[in-house]
Design a protein around this motif. Structure first.
Motif, PDB file in Angstrom:
ATOM      1  N   ASP A 104      -1.372  -1.122   0.534  1.00  0.00           N
ATOM      2  CA  ASP A 104      -1.946   0.213   0.392  1.00  0.00           C
ATOM      3  C   ASP A 104      -2.709   0.333  -0.921  1.00  0.00           C
ATOM      4  N   LEU A 105      -2.120  -0.213  -1.982  1.00  0.00           N
ATOM      5  CA  LEU A 105      -2.791  -0.156  -3.277  1.00  0.00           C
ATOM      6  C   LEU A 105      -2.470  -1.399  -4.087  1.00  0.00           C
ATOM      7  N   ILE A 273      -6.653   2.160  -4.543  1.00  0.00           N
ATOM      8  CA  ILE A 273      -6.205   2.294  -3.152  1.00  0.00           C
ATOM      9  C   ILE A 273      -7.259   1.674  -2.240  1.00  0.00           C
ATOM     10  N   ALA A 277      -5.733   1.364   3.843  1.00  0.00           N
ATOM     11  CA  ALA A 277      -4.312   1.591   3.583  1.00  0.00           C
ATOM     12  C   ALA A 277      -3.616   2.190   4.802  1.00  0.00           C
ATOM     13  N   ALA A 283       0.007   6.160  -0.849  1.00  0.00           N
ATOM     14  CA  ALA A 283      -0.787   5.474  -1.870  1.00  0.00           C
ATOM     15  C   ALA A 283      -1.368   6.476  -2.862  1.00  0.00           C
TER      16      ALA A 283
END
Length: 379
Positions: A104-105, A273, A277, A283
């Motif tokens: 996601d990040l 991010i 994601a 996130a």
């Protein structure tokens, strides 16, 4: 006791200044908390999971961050995968080419990678309220990334070194009595270490690096390992490539020398991010929390916000004349120069051997200190 008009006026002025300060800070922090609350609700609704890939030397390097996040936001699960920055970057490039799903990040110091991913349209543009309080140049104007915190490599020495013998210059680490008693991170396996040695070469000439090689240093993978070895093995006395401070607040047994004018390798740790994601609200929450007043105020390392000050014992990086935080970003973008330096370091120190120490059960330094045999070459 009677107070003079002067004292009464001074007290009233101080009270007004204090009240004005509260009025400036409280609405800002309140708005950030409201933002985090809204994101928290959305993150729970989307399943309560967040996947973060972060740079580090050991699998436990981000445990402090994970614990703090999950304690702050009950019901959410932060899944953190730790690897070297170079490994993460290669994996992300593979994913962006259409191979598999990514995190996601991401949290790395590889500034050039963030620029590239932004140009490719791979990053989600999001500016939490805390991003507005970051130091100049620390947050992308379009919201592609923020800076989570700053890190730096500094010379370290054992805590039991007598005060009169504590090194206060880079030259002090080259005295004959330290031969075979220095622990260094492989420079051609870590870009920040490579950046430091390049700066030392520019400041003191190639002769300094030749003399350093002649000291027969013990080489390891990762910048968290030197401090641990200094703590757990009496064989070693000092290092030039240790982390100045643990962002989570762990107190190292080794002491540090913070150069005031000599070269210092410092860099931003950026967070972003990805548009793909799977948990976009989770996130956003992690990124907004990282940029928030509350989180930044708790950091034990150099902070990214301009309104929270630095932790006790750490001077602002811009007060250290040898530190250039954005210098690393410019330096690492010069691919030809970096490749040439890696070749030079291999010629000076030999090809790096072994694999990164990534123990999940105990400190890297304890593992490394057991035998202290030279690691076998990589296959």
């Amino acid at each position: 006791m009677k107070l003079s008009l002067f004292h009464l006026t001074s007290m009233l002025t101080l009270a007004l200044v204090h009240a004005a300060t509260r009025m400036r800070t409280r609405p800002c922090q309140h708005a950030e908390e409201e933002e985090l609350g809204r994101l928290y609700d959305h993150a729970l609704d989307e399943g309560g999971a967040v996947v973060l890939w972060a740079a580090g030397d050991t699998s436990a390097a981000m445990d402090w961050y994970c614990r703090a996040f999950e304690q702050r936001f009950p019901g959410l699960r932060l899944q953190v995968h730790v690897d070297r920055s170079r490994g993460h970057c290669a994996h992300i490039e593979h994913i962006l080419a259409g191979n598999g799903r990514g995190p996601d990040l991401i949290l790395l110091q590889s500034a050039a990678a963030f620029e590239r991913w932004k140009a490719q349209g791979a990053l989600l543009e999001y500016r939490p309220l805390g991003a507005q309080r970051q130091k100049p140049g620390y947050a992308d104007p379009e919201g592609a990334w923020i800076t989570a915190w700053d890190s730096a490599l500094v010379p370290l020495f054992r805590s039991d070194v007598p005060t009169a013998e504590q090194p206060q210059s880079y030259a002090a680490f080259l005295i004959p009595s330290l031969r075979g008693r220095l622990v260094l991170t492989w420079p051609h396996d870590d870009d920040v270490v490579l950046y430091l040695l390049d700066r030392l070469q520019r400041a003191y000439g190639i002769d300094y690096l030749r003399r350093l090689a002649a000291m027969d240093p013990y080489f390891v993978h990762g910048t968290s390992v030197p401090a641990a070895l200094l703590e757990h093995s009496t064989r070693f006395i000092g290092s030039l490539t240790g982390q100045a401070v643990d962002p989570g607040g762990a107190v190292p047994a080794a002491r540090r020398w913070l150069p005031q004018r000599a070269p210092l390798a410092a860099c931003n740790q950026r967070m972003a991010i990805f548009k793909a994601a799977r948990h976009p609200f989770g996130a956003r929450l992690a990124l907004a929390w990282t940029a928030s007043f509350g989180f930044q105020s708790s950091l034990a390392t150099w902070r990214a916000r301009s309104d929270v000050g630095e932790p006790p014992g750490l001077p602002p990086l811009d007060s250290l004349h040898g530190a250039d935080v954005t210098g690393f970003n410019r330096w690492v973008a010069d691919d030809d120069h970096v490749r040439a330096l890696r070749s030079q370091m291999r010629a000076l120190f030999g090809p790096h051997a072994g694999t990164s120490l990534r123990p999940g059960d105990e400190a890297a330094g304890r593992v490394a200190a057991r035998g202290l045999a030279r690691p076998e070459p990589c296959c």
